[in-house]
Motif scaffolding. Sequence first.
Motif, short mmCIF file in Angstrom:
data_model
loop_
_atom_site.label_atom_id
_atom_site.label_comp_id
_atom_site.label_asym_id
_atom_site.label_seq_id
_atom_site.Cartn_x
_atom_site.Cartn_y
_atom_site.Cartn_z
N LEU A 162 0.85 -1.16 0.04
CA LEU A 162 0.01 -0.04 -0.07
C LEU A 162 0.90 1.12 -0.09
CD1 LEU A 162 -2.73 -1.03 2.52
CD2 LEU A 162 -2.98 -0.91 0.04
N PRO A 163 0.36 2.27 -0.82
CA PRO A 163 1.27 3.51 -0.68
C PRO A 163 1.35 4.25 0.56
CG PRO A 163 -0.94 3.85 -1.51
CD PRO A 163 -0.91 2.50 -1.17
N LYS A 164 2.25 5.27 0.55
CA LYS A 164 2.54 6.02 1.72
C LYS A 164 1.34 6.91 1.85
CE LYS A 164 5.85 9.36 4.14
NZ LYS A 164 7.02 10.10 3.82
N LEU A 165 0.91 7.26 3.08
CA LEU A 165 -0.28 8.29 3.24
C LEU A 165 0.23 9.60 3.50
CD1 LEU A 165 -1.95 5.64 5.72
CD2 LEU A 165 -2.97 6.55 3.60
N TYR A 166 -0.49 10.53 2.84
CA TYR A 166 -0.20 12.06 2.96
C TYR A 166 -1.59 12.79 3.27
CZ TYR A 166 4.48 11.27 0.87
OH TYR A 166 5.66 10.85 0.95
N GLU A 167 -1.48 14.02 3.75
CA GLU A 167 -2.66 14.80 3.48
C GLU A 167 -2.86 15.46 2.34
OE1 GLU A 167 -4.72 15.59 5.78
OE2 GLU A 167 -3.87 15.18 7.84
N SER A 168 -3.82 15.96 1.66
CA SER A 168 -4.09 16.04 0.39
C SER A 168 -3.29 17.17 -0.14
CB SER A 168 -5.58 16.37 0.01
OG SER A 168 -6.18 15.37 0.57
N TYR A 169 -2.99 18.26 0.65
CA TYR A 169 -2.04 19.30 0.54
C TYR A 169 -0.52 19.25 0.49
CZ TYR A 169 -2.73 19.75 5.36
OH TYR A 169 -2.90 19.50 6.66
N GLU A 170 -0.17 18.22 0.92
CA GLU A 170 1.23 17.83 1.25
C GLU A 170 1.95 17.50 -0.06
OE1 GLU A 170 1.86 16.43 5.62
OE2 GLU A 170 1.15 14.79 4.65
N THR A 171 3.27 18.02 -0.36
CA THR A 171 4.01 17.37 -1.51
C THR A 171 4.57 15.87 -1.39
OG1 THR A 171 5.08 19.62 -1.54
CG2 THR A 171 6.18 17.87 -2.82
N VAL A 172 4.34 15.35 -2.46
CA VAL A 172 4.66 13.90 -2.54
C VAL A 172 6.03 13.61 -3.37
CG1 VAL A 172 2.35 13.06 -2.08
CG2 VAL A 172 3.25 13.34 -4.37
N GLY A 173 6.17 14.61 -4.17
CA GLY A 173 7.44 14.69 -4.96
C GLY A 173 7.55 15.85 -6.15
N TYR A 174 8.26 15.40 -6.89
CA TYR A 174 8.27 16.46 -8.22
C TYR A 174 8.29 15.68 -9.41
CZ TYR A 174 10.14 19.30 -4.06
OH TYR A 174 10.10 19.81 -2.97
N LEU A 175 7.75 16.68 -10.42
CA LEU A 175 7.67 16.06 -11.86
C LEU A 175 9.19 15.46 -12.20
CD1 LEU A 175 5.54 15.98 -14.18
CD2 LEU A 175 6.34 18.21 -14.80
N LYS A 176 8.80 14.06 -12.81
CA LYS A 176 10.14 13.66 -13.04
C LYS A 176 10.92 14.34 -14.38
CE LYS A 176 8.56 8.77 -12.80
NZ LYS A 176 8.08 7.48 -13.35
N PRO A 177 12.08 14.49 -14.13
CA PRO A 177 12.83 15.47 -15.09
C PRO A 177 12.52 15.17 -16.57
CG PRO A 177 14.31 14.70 -13.24
CD PRO A 177 13.04 13.66 -13.19
N GLU A 178 12.55 13.57 -16.89
CA GLU A 178 12.16 13.60 -18.31
C GLU A 178 10.87 13.87 -18.86
OE1 GLU A 178 11.54 9.79 -16.10
OE2 GLU A 178 12.99 11.28 -15.85
#
Length: 488
Positions: free
Chosen positions: A202-218
Motif C-alpha cells: 500500500l502507498p504512503k499516506l499524506y494529507e491532500s495538500y502535502e508535497t509527495v514529490g516532483y515532476l520527473k525530469p524527463e
Amino acid sequence: MYYIGIDLGTSAVKLLLMREDGKIENVVSREYELSFPHPGYSEQNPEDWYRQTLDGLKALVSVVDPKEIGGISFGGQMHGLVALDEEDRVLRPAILWNDGRSIEEVRYLNEEVGKKVISGYTGNIAFAGFTAPKILWMKNNEPELFARIRKIMLPKDYLAYRLSGSFCTDYSDASGMLLLDVKNKCWSAEMLKLCGITEDMLPKLYESYETVGYLKPEIADSLSMRHDVVIAAGAGDNAAAAVGTGTVGRNKCNISLGTSGTIFITADSFCVDSNNALHAFAHADGHFHLMGCMLSAASCNKWWMDNILKTDRYAKEQTGIVRLGENHVYFLPYLMGERSPWNDPMARGAFIGMSLSTSRADMTQAVLEGVAFATRDMYEAAGSAGITPERTMICGGGARSPLWRKMISNILNISIDIPACEEGPGIGGAMLAMVADGKYSTVEEAAAAIVAVKSTCEPEPELVKKYEERYQSFRKLYPALKTVYGEL
C-alpha cells in the motif's frame, strides 16, 4: 505562477490551468474508453489515463510559459483497484468505483465478519464499490494474478506515480478503500489481514495538500517545465470538488450532480451516522466529512435523453416541465445498483405511477425528481448524525440545470449557492497544489481567497410543502421493491 488541477473522471480526464489568484487560463479534456465486460462490471485501462493526461498537459500549458508552472495535483475517481506487479506492470484492467461484481465479498465482510467489526476497524461498512471487496474478489477469482500483486493504487495515485515516481495516496481517497482506519489515519492491520495483503503493498499516506514529490525530469523536459514542479497528493474527486466549492471548515455542505451523485458534509472531528448509511471519510482540508453517494445521478438523465428519447436537446426537454410538486410519476434512479443509503448492488431503476395521461414531460420530470429525492434520502441520513446544514454549494454537470437546482432546493428545503466557477475537482486540485507550493498556508485560506458565489437558489414554502408529500411517498418505494430486485 500557474497551477494545474487534474480531474481524473470516469469518461475523461479534465485538466485545468489556474493562476494563483484563481483565474482560470485554460481547460483541456481528453476522453478514454470505459469497458463493461460482463453485466455489473466496469473497467478501464490505467495506461489510457496516463497517455491522455500527458497529451492533455501539452495542450494545457501551450497558452503560457511552461516555466511558470509551480505545481500539479489531482482530484480523481475513487475506490478503483489498480494492481501492479514487481515490474510495475498493470496486472489487469482497473476495477472501477461503479463496478458491482464483489457482491459475495461484501456479504462476507458485512455478514460473516460483521458490519460492527468492519466499522470498528475502518469507520465504514463494506460497499461493492470500495476497494477492499475488489481485492478479495481478485483473491477469490483470479488467484494467480492476486499472487503477483506488489503495489495497490487508486486511479489518481497511478497518475501521481507515473508523473513523480512517488508511491503515495491521500487520506480522503484512502478512506474509500475500506483499508484505512479513518479515525486514526493509518492502515488497518485487521483489514489488511482479512484481504490477504501486507502494508508494503500500500502507498504512503499524506494529507491532500502535502508535497509527495516532483515532476520527473524527463517528463518536465518534454513539457518544457522546470524540474522542481511540485506534485501534491491530491484528493478523491468529491473531496477535491468540495475544496473547489469552498466546502471546507465546519458544517459546510456540497452536492455534486456528476455521473454519480454525492452529498458532502464537513466536520471538525470524526463522526459516523447511526446506520453507516453514509461514508465517514477524511477530508482534503485535514479534517473529516460524511458523504453519501448514489451511483447514478446525472447519468440517469443522460440515459433517459440519449438511450430512450434519442435526443441531445437536454434543455429543451425541460422547458415543458411546469407542474413542480404535482407529478404522479416516480423514478427510482438505481440504474447501477445503489450505495447510499441502501447499499444494494441488486437495486435497479424503475418508473412507478404511470397512467394513460402520463406525458413525455412527466417522465423526464420524474427522472430529475428521482435523483433529487434520492439526494434527500442521503441528507436525512446525515440528520441522524445530528448534522443538518441549512445551505449547500452545488457542482457537477447536472448542476447547470436551473430546474434541477430548484427541485433539489425545495425537496431538501435548503438554500443552494452556485459557485462563480463550476470546474469542481480540477479547481480543488489546483488549490491543493498551491498550498503544497506555499502560496497559501491552509486549504481554508485558499478557499477564502479563490471561491466566490455567483447566485443562490432559495426554497419556496409552498413548493417545499408539495414536495414533502411527494417525498414521503417516494421513500416507501425502495423498501417495497427490495425483495423483487433480488428475484430479478
